[in-house]
Enzyme design. Structure first.
Site, PDB file in Angstrom:
ATOM      1  N   ARG A  46       0.866  -1.195   0.000  1.00  0.00           N
ATOM      2  CA  ARG A  46       0.000   0.000   0.000  1.00  0.00           C
ATOM      3  C   ARG A  46       0.896   1.236   0.000  1.00  0.00           C
ATOM      4  O   ARG A  46       0.642   2.209  -0.717  1.00  0.00           O
ATOM      5  CB  ARG A  46      -0.949   0.022   1.209  1.00  0.00           C
ATOM      6  CG  ARG A  46      -1.722   1.340   1.288  1.00  0.00           C
ATOM      7  CD  ARG A  46      -2.913   1.407   2.242  1.00  0.00           C
ATOM      8  NE  ARG A  46      -2.875   0.528   3.372  1.00  0.00           N
ATOM      9  CZ  ARG A  46      -2.087   0.672   4.456  1.00  0.00           C
ATOM     10  NH1 ARG A  46      -1.277   1.720   4.556  1.00  0.00           N
ATOM     11  NH2 ARG A  46      -2.107  -0.203   5.424  1.00  0.00           N
ATOM     12  N   TYR A  98     -16.435  16.925 -15.935  1.00  0.00           N
ATOM     13  CA  TYR A  98     -16.692  15.487 -15.995  1.00  0.00           C
ATOM     14  C   TYR A  98     -17.746  15.128 -14.932  1.00  0.00           C
ATOM     15  O   TYR A  98     -17.642  15.559 -13.775  1.00  0.00           O
ATOM     16  CB  TYR A  98     -15.385  14.728 -15.736  1.00  0.00           C
ATOM     17  CG  TYR A  98     -15.567  13.242 -15.682  1.00  0.00           C
ATOM     18  CD1 TYR A  98     -15.799  12.520 -16.855  1.00  0.00           C
ATOM     19  CD2 TYR A  98     -15.546  12.552 -14.486  1.00  0.00           C
ATOM     20  CE1 TYR A  98     -15.994  11.149 -16.810  1.00  0.00           C
ATOM     21  CE2 TYR A  98     -15.733  11.181 -14.432  1.00  0.00           C
ATOM     22  CZ  TYR A  98     -15.963  10.492 -15.595  1.00  0.00           C
ATOM     23  OH  TYR A  98     -16.154   9.132 -15.553  1.00  0.00           O
ATOM     24  N   ASP A 170      -7.215  19.066 -14.335  1.00  0.00           N
ATOM     25  CA  ASP A 170      -7.525  17.721 -14.835  1.00  0.00           C
ATOM     26  C   ASP A 170      -7.067  17.682 -16.293  1.00  0.00           C
ATOM     27  O   ASP A 170      -7.672  18.316 -17.160  1.00  0.00           O
ATOM     28  CB  ASP A 170      -9.034  17.468 -14.702  1.00  0.00           C
ATOM     29  CG  ASP A 170      -9.450  16.074 -15.170  1.00  0.00           C
ATOM     30  OD1 ASP A 170      -8.705  15.466 -15.976  1.00  0.00           O
ATOM     31  OD2 ASP A 170     -10.522  15.601 -14.754  1.00  0.00           O
ATOM     32  N   LYS A 195      -7.938   6.640 -19.492  1.00  0.00           N
ATOM     33  CA  LYS A 195      -8.206   7.153 -20.832  1.00  0.00           C
ATOM     34  C   LYS A 195      -6.934   7.075 -21.688  1.00  0.00           C
ATOM     35  O   LYS A 195      -6.479   5.999 -21.981  1.00  0.00           O
ATOM     36  CB  LYS A 195      -8.766   8.581 -20.722  1.00  0.00           C
ATOM     37  CG  LYS A 195      -9.837   8.740 -19.612  1.00  0.00           C
ATOM     38  CD  LYS A 195     -11.102   7.967 -19.868  1.00  0.00           C
ATOM     39  CE  LYS A 195     -12.061   7.881 -18.679  1.00  0.00           C
ATOM     40  NZ  LYS A 195     -12.401   9.110 -18.021  1.00  0.00           N
TER      41      LYS A 195
HETATM   42  C1  LIG Z   1     -12.894   9.530 -16.745  1.00  0.00           C
HETATM   43  C2  LIG Z   1     -12.581  10.863 -16.219  1.00  0.00           C
HETATM   44  C3  LIG Z   1     -12.423  11.078 -14.843  1.00  0.00           C
HETATM   45  C4  LIG Z   1     -12.626   9.981 -13.816  1.00  0.00           C
HETATM   46  O1  LIG Z   1     -11.684   8.965 -13.936  1.00  0.00           O
HETATM   47  P1  LIG Z   1     -11.972   7.412 -13.619  1.00  0.00           P
HETATM   48  O2  LIG Z   1     -10.707   6.762 -13.990  1.00  0.00           O
HETATM   49  O3  LIG Z   1     -13.152   7.000 -14.436  1.00  0.00           O
HETATM   50  O4  LIG Z   1     -12.281   7.328 -12.155  1.00  0.00           O
HETATM   51  C5  LIG Z   1     -12.091  12.360 -14.412  1.00  0.00           C
HETATM   52  N1  LIG Z   1     -11.937  13.383 -15.298  1.00  0.00           N
HETATM   53  C6  LIG Z   1     -12.095  13.202 -16.624  1.00  0.00           C
HETATM   54  C7  LIG Z   1     -11.925  14.373 -17.535  1.00  0.00           C
HETATM   55  C8  LIG Z   1     -12.427  11.956 -17.132  1.00  0.00           C
HETATM   56  O5  LIG Z   1     -12.602  11.801 -18.447  1.00  0.00           O
END
Ligand SMILES: *Cc1c(COP(=O)(O)O)cnc(C)c1O
Length: 381
Positions: A46, A98, A170, A195
């Site tokens: 962890r 998001y 982000d 992604k």
């Molecule tokens: C998918 C996404 C998230 C969340 O991420 P997860 O891996 O699904 O928890 C946050 N911000 C953006 C812009 C995203 O596309």
């Protein structure tokens, strides 16, 4: 070192015990000690694991940051950032956000006494209107989802510095291939590595990168205390993904441009939202802070008819109807019935999420096949 080299070698070393070129999947929870506290840098997985360390270093390297932290999902990374805050603190956030980020802000952290302001940030001066003595953080997503607005990171950083606020960006949509928020003055870069970083739609993961040692220590304390880490197998997969990020992104951008231009020229298409167009309202900022414009595109059809939008997404043959984005395969989504279904019509239409809006994550297939697929589906309406 330039980006393409960093994606493959940045902060990486061959496995010290065997020379393995790729770090092994250290599928272990614990590490032998010769005497209490005497170990080789790893105690318990962890707290840290060598496969995860290699990945965290790789992500830090491509974001031009000192310290990387990897989590079990993008939302786990967001959760870690929000735990820097205390009851009474306030956050100023992008309004076109998001859906899962909006949900954790409003449904989880508001319960703990944190207040969120959702603000149109295309004009960064707008941020300042919401600053008060309780404001601690500015949360920026750019390009935004699904409207593809661009927010000026450098200007947001200036406002944040002036008022001593932490700026979080982000960077999931742009990826470090297209923009590096730390270089533009952000304090924390956040990723859903699910992604583009992973890039193959086979893993869920999140990450943070920072430059400040004290901030890194505080985030690491939360990561280790709350425990939302990713496992060694997933770390290996995303590390492998990062090694081709630049090649994939180059093709995402190339295909994105071809598809955006095709859509813009189609008589049944009303509007195309893609920051690469000179007519995009924030194109100049996009050109300044991004190296190219990516493969995320949203569009609407003439007459804004819900049935037509559903007919298109249901009849695409190569482009798959699915949540998520950023993988090698092209995906399509219908925000009104998928990601934005819980937002009242009036609210969502204020930011442009109308019935016929369709969002594309353009993959790296042959662009002619993708255009043909869209052309055939558009002929049905
Ligand atoms: C998918 C996404 C998230 C969340 O991420 P997860 O891996 O699904 O928890 C946050 N911000 C953006 C812009 C995203 O596309």
């Amino acid at each position: 070192m330039k980006f393409n080299t960093k994606a493959i070698h940045g902060k990486q070393e061959h496995d010290p015990s065997t020379g393995a070129v790729m770090p092994p999947i250290y599928q272990t929870s614990t590490y032998a000690q010769t005497s209490p506290g005497a170990h080789k840098g790893y105690e318990y997985s962890r707290s840290s694991n060598p496969t995860r360390t290699a990945l965290e270093n790789a992500i830090a390297s491509i974001e031009n940051g000192e310290f990387g932290l990897a989590f079990g999902s993008g939302l786990a990374a967001i959760d870690c950032v929000l735990k820097l805050l205390k009851p009474g603190d306030e956050v100023i956030s992008t309004n076109d956000l998001y859906g899962g980020t909006y949900r954790i802000f409003t449904r989880v952290f508001e319960q703990y006494g944190i207040k969120f302001h959702f603000v149109g940030m295309e004009n960064a001066d707008n941020i300042e209107n919401f600053v008060n003595e309780n404001t601690k953080m500015v949360w920026v997503e750019t390009p935004t989802n699904p409207m593809m607005n661009i927010i000026d990171i450098k200007k947001s950083a200036e406002v944040s510095k002036k008022h001593n606020l932490l700026l979080v960006v982000d960077n999931t949509f742009a990826t470090p291939y297209l923009q590096n928020p730390l270089d533009l003055g952000a304090d924390i870069v956040m990723h859903s590595a699910t992604k583009y970083l992973g890039g193959h739609s086979d893993v869920v993961m999140g990450a943070l990168v920072v430059n400040d040692k004290d901030l890194a220590d505080r985030l690491y304390f939360i990561q280790n205390s709350c425990g939302a880490i990713c496992g060694p197998m997933d770390s290996f997969l995303v590390l492998r993904g990062i090694k081709t990020l630049h090649v994939r992104m180059q093709r995402h951008c190339e295909n994105g441009r071809a598809v955006a231009e095709f859509l813009a020229s189609h008589p049944k298409v009303e509007k195309v939202y893609w920051p690469g167009f000179e007519t995009h309202p924030n194109h100049e900022i996009a050109k300044e802070q991004m190296r190219d414009f990516g493969g995320m595109i949203s569009f609407t059809t003439v007459g804004d008819n819900l049935e037509n939008a559903l007919k298109i997404v249901e009849n695409l043959k190569i482009i798959t109807l699915a949540e998520s984005l950023g993988g090698v395969e092209s995906l399509v989504g219908h925000p009104v019935s998928m990601t934005h279904a819980s937002i009242p019509k009036e609210e969502r239409e204020k930011i442009g999420v109308v019935d016929s809006l369709i969002r594309l994550s353009v993959g790296i297939e042959d662009k002619d096949d993708l255009i043909e697929d869209l052309k055939n589906a558009l002929e049905l309406i």
